[in-house]
Write a protein that holds these residues in place. Structure first.
Motif, short mmCIF file in Angstrom:
data_model
loop_
_atom_site.label_atom_id
_atom_site.label_comp_id
_atom_site.label_asym_id
_atom_site.label_seq_id
_atom_site.Cartn_x
_atom_site.Cartn_y
_atom_site.Cartn_z
N GLU A 37 44.17 32.54 52.08
CA GLU A 37 43.60 33.88 51.99
C GLU A 37 42.47 33.91 50.95
OE1 GLU A 37 44.85 38.48 50.86
OE2 GLU A 37 46.40 36.95 51.08
N LYS A 38 41.44 34.64 51.26
CA LYS A 38 40.28 34.74 50.38
C LYS A 38 40.62 35.48 49.09
CE LYS A 38 35.60 36.64 50.19
NZ LYS A 38 34.58 37.45 50.92
N VAL A 44 39.08 44.36 35.45
CA VAL A 44 40.32 44.92 34.89
C VAL A 44 40.09 45.26 33.41
CG1 VAL A 44 41.80 43.67 36.50
CG2 VAL A 44 41.27 42.66 34.28
N ALA A 45 40.94 46.12 32.88
CA ALA A 45 40.83 46.53 31.48
C ALA A 45 41.49 45.51 30.57
CB ALA A 45 41.48 47.90 31.29
N THR A 46 40.85 45.20 29.45
CA THR A 46 41.42 44.28 28.46
C THR A 46 42.26 45.03 27.43
OG1 THR A 46 39.48 44.45 27.03
CG2 THR A 46 39.48 42.70 28.68
N THR A 47 42.20 46.37 27.46
CA THR A 47 42.92 47.19 26.50
C THR A 47 43.17 48.56 27.13
OG1 THR A 47 42.89 48.05 24.23
CG2 THR A 47 40.81 48.08 25.44
N ASP A 48 44.02 49.35 26.52
CA ASP A 48 44.22 50.72 26.98
C ASP A 48 42.95 51.53 26.72
OD1 ASP A 48 46.81 50.14 27.73
OD2 ASP A 48 47.71 50.94 25.91
N ILE A 49 42.51 52.28 27.72
CA ILE A 49 41.31 53.11 27.60
C ILE A 49 41.73 54.56 27.80
CG2 ILE A 49 39.02 53.59 28.52
CD1 ILE A 49 38.98 50.71 29.61
N LYS A 62 36.91 39.96 34.12
CA LYS A 62 37.04 39.71 35.56
C LYS A 62 38.36 38.98 35.83
CE LYS A 62 34.05 40.34 38.27
NZ LYS A 62 32.76 39.71 38.54
N LYS A 63 38.95 39.25 36.95
CA LYS A 63 40.21 38.61 37.35
C LYS A 63 40.17 38.32 38.84
CE LYS A 63 45.21 39.39 37.50
NZ LYS A 63 46.32 40.34 37.18
N GLU A 64 40.61 37.12 39.22
CA GLU A 64 40.65 36.77 40.64
C GLU A 64 41.97 37.21 41.25
OE1 GLU A 64 39.80 32.79 41.75
OE2 GLU A 64 37.64 33.15 41.76
N VAL A 65 41.88 37.91 42.38
CA VAL A 65 43.07 38.38 43.10
C VAL A 65 42.83 38.19 44.59
CG1 VAL A 65 43.69 40.08 41.33
CG2 VAL A 65 42.17 40.73 43.22
N TYR A 66 43.93 38.21 45.35
CA TYR A 66 43.80 38.11 46.81
C TYR A 66 43.16 39.38 47.36
CZ TYR A 66 46.72 33.94 46.77
OH TYR A 66 47.21 32.68 46.55
N ALA A 67 42.28 39.19 48.29
CA ALA A 67 41.51 40.31 48.85
C ALA A 67 42.41 41.37 49.48
CB ALA A 67 40.51 39.79 49.89
N SER A 68 43.53 40.97 50.03
CA SER A 68 44.43 41.92 50.69
C SER A 68 45.05 42.91 49.72
CB SER A 68 45.54 41.18 51.44
OG SER A 68 46.32 40.42 50.52
N GLY A 69 45.07 42.56 48.42
CA GLY A 69 45.68 43.45 47.43
C GLY A 69 44.69 44.38 46.77
N VAL A 70 43.47 44.43 47.29
CA VAL A 70 42.41 45.22 46.65
C VAL A 70 41.87 46.25 47.63
CG1 VAL A 70 40.15 45.13 45.55
CG2 VAL A 70 41.78 43.27 45.18
N SER A 71 41.78 47.50 47.17
CA SER A 71 41.19 48.54 48.01
C SER A 71 39.69 48.60 47.81
CB SER A 71 41.82 49.90 47.66
OG SER A 71 41.39 50.32 46.38
N ALA A 72 39.03 49.37 48.65
CA ALA A 72 37.57 49.47 48.58
C ALA A 72 37.11 50.18 47.31
CB ALA A 72 37.06 50.23 49.81
N ASN A 73 38.02 50.89 46.62
CA ASN A 73 37.64 51.65 45.42
C ASN A 73 37.62 50.80 44.16
OD1 ASN A 73 37.42 54.25 46.67
ND2 ASN A 73 39.64 54.28 46.83
#
Length: 218
Positions: A37-38, A44-49, A62-73
């Motif tokens: 899977e791509k 992502v946040a490095t601290t509470d904002i 930046k963090k690499e994640v599977y595309a299926s777990g990410v929404s368009a937003n």
């Protein structure tokens, strides 16, 4: 060689083969995952904002994640996030989503201005009114004990001391009078100015930001 011994030898060999085969496949699948899977890089946040904070670049990674777990937003570029204001609280390691951000050009309306209102410790409800608090502003008339609603659910942008330093800062002085910093449109400012000429402004504090405005009809 007896038939029994031959059978035992064959069974042992088969068992060893299966064990070796299982270990080999386990190693291969561990070393070379078959999941093709791509993956994509997201922000992502490095601290509470906190809500209302202007997001700086060092708050992000930046963090690499599977595309299926990410929404368009979900934002994929740090440059699209840095410099914008958080609309709500964002927790450490949370994805940064487009609808959680407010662009600088949308921070304030054209008729909005900063005003400051002096308040005593009593008016601040024993210092319970702090930066980020929501209050109703009411008028206590000089001619009697009746009060009149002026503004509903106004956010206190900051609470300052006599020197204009935020009271939650270590360098703030211990003064009896504080100043509530508000951002109001022209119509709301006129209400405040008119009310202050006819009596004393008092404040009612909301328990949290999720409570309905005092002016909302149930």
């Amino acid at each position: 060689m007896s038939k029994r011994l031959i059978i035992k030898t064959v069974l042992i060999c088969i068992g060893l083969f299966l064990i070796t085969d299982s270990a080999l496949f386990a190693y291969i699948f561990t070393k070379y995952p078959i999941n093709t899977e791509k993956k994509i890089s997201v922000v992502v946040a490095t601290t509470d904002i906190k809500e209302g904070v202007v997001i700086e670049e060092h708050f992000l990674r930046k963090k690499e994640v599977y595309a299926s777990g990410v929404s368009a937003n979900v934002e994929t570029e740090i440059s699209n996030v840095a410099g914008k204001r958080a609309i709500n609280d964002i927790h450490k390691n949370d994805f940064i989503r487009t609808y959680e951000l407010l662009d600088k050009k949308e921070w304030y309306k054209d008729d909005e201005r900063i005003i400051v209102l002096p308040v005593s410790m009593e008016d601040r409800l024993a210092n319970l009114i702090k930066k980020g608090s929501y209050v109703d502003v009411r008028l206590q008339k000089e001619t009697g004990d009746t009060t009149e609603d002026i503004l509903y659910k106004i956010q206190v942008k900051d609470v300052l001391d006599d020197a204009g330093i935020a009271l939650d800062s270590k360098s703030a002085v211990n003064s009896k009078i504080a100043y509530l910093k508000l951002v109001l449109g022209k119509e709301d400012r006129e209400k405040i100015y008119a009310a202050s000429r006819n009596g004393k402004l008092i404040y009612e504090l909301y328990c949290d930001s999720t409570q309905k405005s005092g002016g909302e009809v149930n």
